[in-house]
Design a protein around this motif. Structure first.
Motif: not given
Ligand SMILES: C[S@@+](CC[C@H](N)C(=O)[O-])C[C@H]1O[C@@H](n2cnc3c(N)ncnc32)[C@H](O)[C@@H]1O
Length: 272
Positions: A20, A22, A42, A47, A154-155, A175, A186, A190
């Motif tokens: 998510a 922002g 997230d 966040i 985690d995703i 996203d 970030y 990944f």
């Molecule tokens: C591209 S950003 C998303 C941006 C968002 N759509 C926005 O408008 O701000 C990717 C997000 O994935 C989160 N993230 C990274 N690894 C993750 C994981 N394993 N599981 C869930 N979220 C994760 C990061 O903290 C980051 O906020």
């Protein structure tokens, strides 16, 4: 996303952002009453803390927005919280995440402060910290808290254990961190295998409508080979001013909006 919600009959339904950040789109849809509920997840504790503090400790959060000093000393203090006290939820961590987002270049936690450490630039660190506007926006969002479902997973565990609760009539927008730039942008990033893992999980476990966006790189094209995939151009402002393209992947070909549908909503996007 408004077009997708309407086209796919998700008006009044659930909109889900598993990465998510922002969550700008999610909150916009909720405010326009296009969806009834939003689910935001997230992994990042900063966040998550921002959302939790803003939604559940709203008065304190608003007070802090109105009174926090906008100085380099305070920036250093907030930065220290963001980087060193980020293992578990705290109000302070949530607020420092907003502070860094508003006072750093391009809103990036790892970015430098607007105006530089000497604050001799044309723009100073307070340039994007409009107290009244920020407070108003957060107050408005917090009023909808009963319809905002927040997770810090985690995703993998989010898709497996939490998504099924909402996914029956949901639209999901994935996203993920960019393939190329994720590391710089970030706190959690990944590697190639993680991106492969996400594709597999989505393919096997996610039954409802979904869209994914990514940076346009060969590795992602390879991972999503055979999917309904389109490119579009976008103006990056994050680190360099250049035209870059992104990829959007749709679960089914029927989901891809036509030029007429986009024109009808005045969307200027050259899907190709
Ligand atoms: C591209 S950003 C998303 C941006 C968002 N759509 C926005 O408008 O701000 C990717 C997000 O994935 C989160 N993230 C990274 N690894 C993750 C994981 N394993 N599981 C869930 N979220 C994760 C990061 O903290 C980051 O906020």
């Amino acid at each position: 996303m408004e077009l997708m919600i309407k086209k796919l009959n998700h008006v009044g339904g659930v909109y889900i952002e598993p990465f998510a950040g922002g969550a700008g789109i999610a909150m916009g849809l909720l405010e326009k009453d296009l969806v009834k509920d939003v689910v935001i997840n997230d992994l990042d504790k900063g966040i998550y803390s921002f959302w939790r503090a803003a939604l559940l400790e709203t008065d304190r959060f608003l007070e802090e927005i109105m009174n926090v000093p906008l100085t380099m000393d305070e920036w250093r203090r907030q930065r220290n919280i963001c980087f060193n006290e980020n293992r578990k939820y705290s109000f302070e961590l949530g607020f420092s995440t907003l502070y860094m987002n508003r006072t750093n270049r391009s809103g990036i936690i790892k970015g430098g402060v607007i105006g530089g450490k000497s604050q001799r630039g044309n723009w100073k660190l307070d340039a994007r910290f409009n107290r009244e506007a920020l407070a108003e926006r957060i107050e408005k969002i917090a009023k909808r808290r009963a319809h905002i479902h927040l997770y810090n997973k985690d995703i993998g565990s989010f898709i497996e254990s939490y998504l099924p609760k909402y996914a029956h009539d949901g639209l999901i927008y994935f996203d993920p961190p960019y393939f190329d730039k994720g590391k710089q942008l970030y706190l959690n990033f990944f590697n190639y295998d993680d991106h492969v893992r996400i594709e597999k999980m989505i393919r096997e476990k996610v039954k409802c409508d979904w869209i994914i966006t990514y940076d346009d790189v060969p590795e992602i094209m390879h991972i999503y080979d055979g999917y309904n995939l389109k490119r579009y151009d976008l103006n990056y402002s994050v680190s360099e001013k250049r035209k870059a393209s992104e990829i959007v992947i749709f679960k089914t070909a029927q989901m891809i909006p036509s030029k007429e549908e986009m024109d009808g909503m005045r969307i200027c996007l050259n899907l190709r």
